[in-house]
Scaffold this motif. Structure first.
Motif, PDB file in Angstrom:
ATOM      1  N   LEU A 178       3.452   0.666   3.013  1.00  0.00           N
ATOM      2  CA  LEU A 178       3.218  -0.392   3.808  1.00  0.00           C
ATOM      3  C   LEU A 178       3.499  -1.958   2.970  1.00  0.00           C
ATOM      4  O   LEU A 178       2.799  -1.779   2.052  1.00  0.00           O
ATOM      5  CB  LEU A 178       1.832  -0.842   4.723  1.00  0.00           C
ATOM      6  CG  LEU A 178       1.529   0.620   5.345  1.00  0.00           C
ATOM      7  CD1 LEU A 178       0.338   0.617   6.105  1.00  0.00           C
ATOM      8  CD2 LEU A 178       2.664   0.819   6.651  1.00  0.00           C
ATOM      9  N   THR A 179       4.192  -2.728   3.441  1.00  0.00           N
ATOM     10  CA  THR A 179       4.570  -3.982   2.677  1.00  0.00           C
ATOM     11  C   THR A 179       4.503  -5.089   3.577  1.00  0.00           C
ATOM     12  O   THR A 179       5.014  -5.277   4.493  1.00  0.00           O
ATOM     13  CB  THR A 179       5.894  -3.949   1.924  1.00  0.00           C
ATOM     14  OG1 THR A 179       5.931  -2.665   1.062  1.00  0.00           O
ATOM     15  CG2 THR A 179       5.980  -5.261   0.755  1.00  0.00           C
ATOM     16  N   ILE A 226       0.916  -1.260  -0.197  1.00  0.00           N
ATOM     17  CA  ILE A 226       0.278   0.044   0.020  1.00  0.00           C
ATOM     18  C   ILE A 226       0.881   1.231  -0.010  1.00  0.00           C
ATOM     19  O   ILE A 226       1.818   1.345   0.849  1.00  0.00           O
ATOM     20  CB  ILE A 226      -0.940  -0.038   1.196  1.00  0.00           C
ATOM     21  CG1 ILE A 226      -1.790  -1.416   1.181  1.00  0.00           C
ATOM     22  CG2 ILE A 226      -1.615   1.481   1.269  1.00  0.00           C
ATOM     23  CD1 ILE A 226      -2.955  -1.054   0.321  1.00  0.00           C
ATOM     24  N   ASP A 227       0.779   2.052  -0.966  1.00  0.00           N
ATOM     25  CA  ASP A 227       1.408   3.397  -1.145  1.00  0.00           C
ATOM     26  C   ASP A 227       0.575   4.590  -0.812  1.00  0.00           C
ATOM     27  O   ASP A 227      -0.850   4.554  -1.412  1.00  0.00           O
ATOM     28  CB  ASP A 227       2.233   3.459  -2.406  1.00  0.00           C
ATOM     29  CG  ASP A 227       3.156   2.585  -2.605  1.00  0.00           C
ATOM     30  OD1 ASP A 227       4.426   3.093  -2.193  1.00  0.00           O
ATOM     31  OD2 ASP A 227       3.065   1.540  -2.997  1.00  0.00           O
ATOM     32  N   GLY A 235       7.047  -7.924   7.486  1.00  0.00           N
ATOM     33  CA  GLY A 235       6.224  -6.385   7.223  1.00  0.00           C
ATOM     34  C   GLY A 235       7.332  -5.711   7.179  1.00  0.00           C
ATOM     35  O   GLY A 235       8.163  -5.301   7.866  1.00  0.00           O
ATOM     36  N   ILE A 236       7.077  -4.479   6.362  1.00  0.00           N
ATOM     37  CA  ILE A 236       7.825  -3.286   6.044  1.00  0.00           C
ATOM     38  C   ILE A 236       7.329  -2.050   5.894  1.00  0.00           C
ATOM     39  O   ILE A 236       6.207  -1.966   5.315  1.00  0.00           O
ATOM     40  CB  ILE A 236       8.837  -3.457   4.795  1.00  0.00           C
ATOM     41  CG1 ILE A 236       9.492  -4.924   4.770  1.00  0.00           C
ATOM     42  CG2 ILE A 236       9.770  -2.406   4.468  1.00  0.00           C
ATOM     43  CD1 ILE A 236      10.024  -5.164   3.327  1.00  0.00           C
ATOM     44  N   VAL A 237       7.664  -1.198   6.842  1.00  0.00           N
ATOM     45  CA  VAL A 237       7.271   0.268   6.632  1.00  0.00           C
ATOM     46  C   VAL A 237       8.163   1.097   6.253  1.00  0.00           C
ATOM     47  O   VAL A 237       9.373   1.270   6.608  1.00  0.00           O
ATOM     48  CB  VAL A 237       6.723   0.832   8.062  1.00  0.00           C
ATOM     49  CG1 VAL A 237       6.064   2.038   8.056  1.00  0.00           C
ATOM     50  CG2 VAL A 237       5.555  -0.348   8.650  1.00  0.00           C
ATOM     51  N   ASN A 238       7.885   2.082   5.190  1.00  0.00           N
ATOM     52  CA  ASN A 238       8.707   2.934   4.742  1.00  0.00           C
ATOM     53  C   ASN A 238       8.137   4.471   4.502  1.00  0.00           C
ATOM     54  O   ASN A 238       7.202   4.641   3.977  1.00  0.00           O
ATOM     55  CB  ASN A 238       9.262   2.620   3.068  1.00  0.00           C
ATOM     56  CG  ASN A 238      10.622   3.182   2.796  1.00  0.00           C
ATOM     57  OD1 ASN A 238      10.875   4.400   3.073  1.00  0.00           O
ATOM     58  ND2 ASN A 238      11.258   2.237   2.124  1.00  0.00           N
TER      59      ASN A 238
END
Length: 515
Positions: free
Chosen positions: A386-387, A374-375, A422-425
């Motif tokens: 969010l990945t 999700i961008d 899970g990745i947050v950027n």
């Protein structure tokens, strides 16, 4: 004055069975930069308004040229196309279109303004001196280039192997592996959207946490490989580093899908005769191989919120080549006969109550991969993504292989991998010269080796027709400890390790640091 860019990286470290270990991440770049100079008749134009637009999503970055005519737009999405519009008082408006950026690289863009006339529109490919500049040797492939690579296995290593410094090794029974610049493959590092997604325990052939990589090939927007980066943020590897930048949704819906199928009916059963196979006939066990997947992306809220989902499933169990002279899938063990195997199996069951299993027929290859992203454009200067990643695979591996040794099912083990992440950027531009990027990783990883037929000691049974040991039971010193030359051995038990081993990597405390 140099542009200042603060980078914050966060990563959860692996927690093994012995205790917890927490470490900061060595991060990869996930964004790109456009840096240019605005001039007129060779003189810098200060105070010009620069508008950088990512056409697929409508994301806008603004900058103002300094006294030397320079401007920088950092923290941009990779790829494009981008449009750069320059407006300055007393000059005609100049627009450069079709700019394609590369991950971790700076796109140099000289812009020349005219003092009179109509607005000028030109494509980036026609601007002299425009192009991406890499900080060190790097190989970057776009989604279009990746789609043209022939990868029968749908393995991400086929992409990494395109690097001139890379070597793809397919000879290992435990799986394929890529070596960079001659280094041990386990010294590589693999990242997804800039954070390390690697094999936490070193059980796999290289740094990847799964057989084919943790993400479907169709989900990758750009793929970058490096062996000697100059950036101080990139470290914790000695071979090479691979960085997969996932696709992001745009204002238009896009999708792909594929399906492949193979079976024993589509495989040849005869070849030219050779020493080990004088008839030239190959017995193919029944098998089917299926690989299918799909990817879809698009807008949730136009210009604001986007999504991308990709999934792939592999059911590609292939025959194991090794077998007896009469029963094999391409590689007969010299001298091994069905009669010997039947006799050994019967004695093990009747006298010792032990089932050694038969010939290992299939490698049981299974692989599932799912990724969702999700961008969100929070504002013109704030962006977050969010990945979520999920991968699970399994393979049957024979402990003993060779032209003189035949490992049975009890000598094989099951090698599973399972990972969730899970990745947050978060990217933010505070001024023309100050930007920040923060990342956080949550990861769990399970791996192990499990004997196919339970725990037991390993036994090697020599198929020699006669023994040099006496029949009275006395132990002598003049007995052989190995099979006579040219005599096959049947290996039973001890599939993998002497006991089942399961390792778990749990989420740890998240730390961050500037670099």
């Amino acid at each position: 004055m140099r542009d200042l860019k603060i980078f914050l990286a966060a990563s959860a470290a692996a927690v093994g069975v012995a205790g917890a270990l927490v470490a900061p991440a060595h991060a990869q770049e996930t964004t790109s930069t456009i840096r240019g100079n605005v001039t007129s008749n060779g003189q810098p134009v200060a105070g010009a308004q620069v508008k950088v637009t990512h056409v697929p999503t409508g994301t806008v970055s603004n900058a103002v040229t300094d006294s030397s005519g320079g401007f920088t737009a950092a923290g941009l999405r990779v790829g494009g196309p981008y449009t750069v519009e320059v407006i300055a008082s007393g000059y005609t408006t100049s627009t450069v279109t079709d700019i394609q950026t590369a991950v971790g690289q700076t796109f140099a863009l000289p812009v020349e303004l005219a003092q009179e006339g109509e607005a000028i529109v030109v494509t980036a490919s026609l601007v002299r001196g425009a192009g991406n500049i890499s900080a060190g040797p790097a190989n970057v492939m776009t989604a279009e280039e990746i789609s043209k690579i022939a990868s029968v296995n749908r393995d991400i290593r086929d992409i990494a192997a395109r690097d001139p410094f890379a070597t793809l090794d397919t000879s290992q029974t435990t799986g394929r592996q890529v070596s960079f610049a001659g280094q041990n493959p386990r010294f590589n590092r693999f990242t997804v959207d800039g954070v390390p997604i690697t094999d936490s325990f070193g059980l796999n052939p290289d740094a990847l946490p799964s057989r084919r990589g943790p993400v479907p090939l169709d989900s990758i927007g750009q793929f970058e490989t490096k062996v000697a980066p100059y950036d101080i943020r990139e470290g914790f590897f000695q071979g090479g580093v691979s960085n997969a930048i996932l696709k992001s949704g745009t204002n238009e819906f896009h999708g792909t899908a594929f399906y492949t199928f193979s079976s024993d009916e589509l495989t040849g059963k005869k070849t030219k005769s050779y020493i080990l196979n004088p008839t030239g006939r190959i017995v193919q066990p029944n098998f089917t191989s299926k690989d299918f997947g799909a990817e879809i992306s698009g807008p949730i809220i136009k210009d604001k919120l986007f999504f991308m989902i990709a999934a792939e499933r592999v059911r590609a169990a292939r025959p194991v080549a090794f077998g007896t002279q009469e029963d094999n899938a391409g590689t007969p063990v010299i001298g091994a006969r069905d009669a010997d195997l039947e006799r050994i199996t019967q004695i093990a069951q009747d006298r010792y109550g032990y089932d050694p299993g038969g010939i290992l027929r299939s490698d049981g290859d299974k692989d599932d991969r799912v990724v969702a992203k999700i961008d969100a454009n929070l504002s013109d200067t704030q962006r977050v993504s969010l990945t979520g990643l999920y991968t699970k695979d399994e393979l049957n591996v024979s402990t003993t292989t060779g032209t003189r040794d035949l490992g049975l099912e009890s000598n094989a083990y099951r090698k599973p991998n399972k990972m969730k992440a899970g990745i947050v950027n978060w990217n933010a531009d505070w001024t023309d010269r100050f930007s920040t990027e923060a990342r956080a990783l949550y990861k769990t990883y399970d791996s192990g080796q499990f004997p196919l037929m339970g725990r037991s000691a390993q036994m090697s049974i020599c198929a020699a027709p006669a023994s040099d040991r006496n029949t009275g039971g006395a132990v002598t010193t003049n007995v052989s400890t190995v099979c006579p030359t040219g005599t096959p051995q049947f290996v039973l038990g001890a599939g993998g390790r002497a006991s089942p081993t399961s390792l778990k990597s749990a989420p740890g405390v998240v730390r961050s640091r500037p670099s």
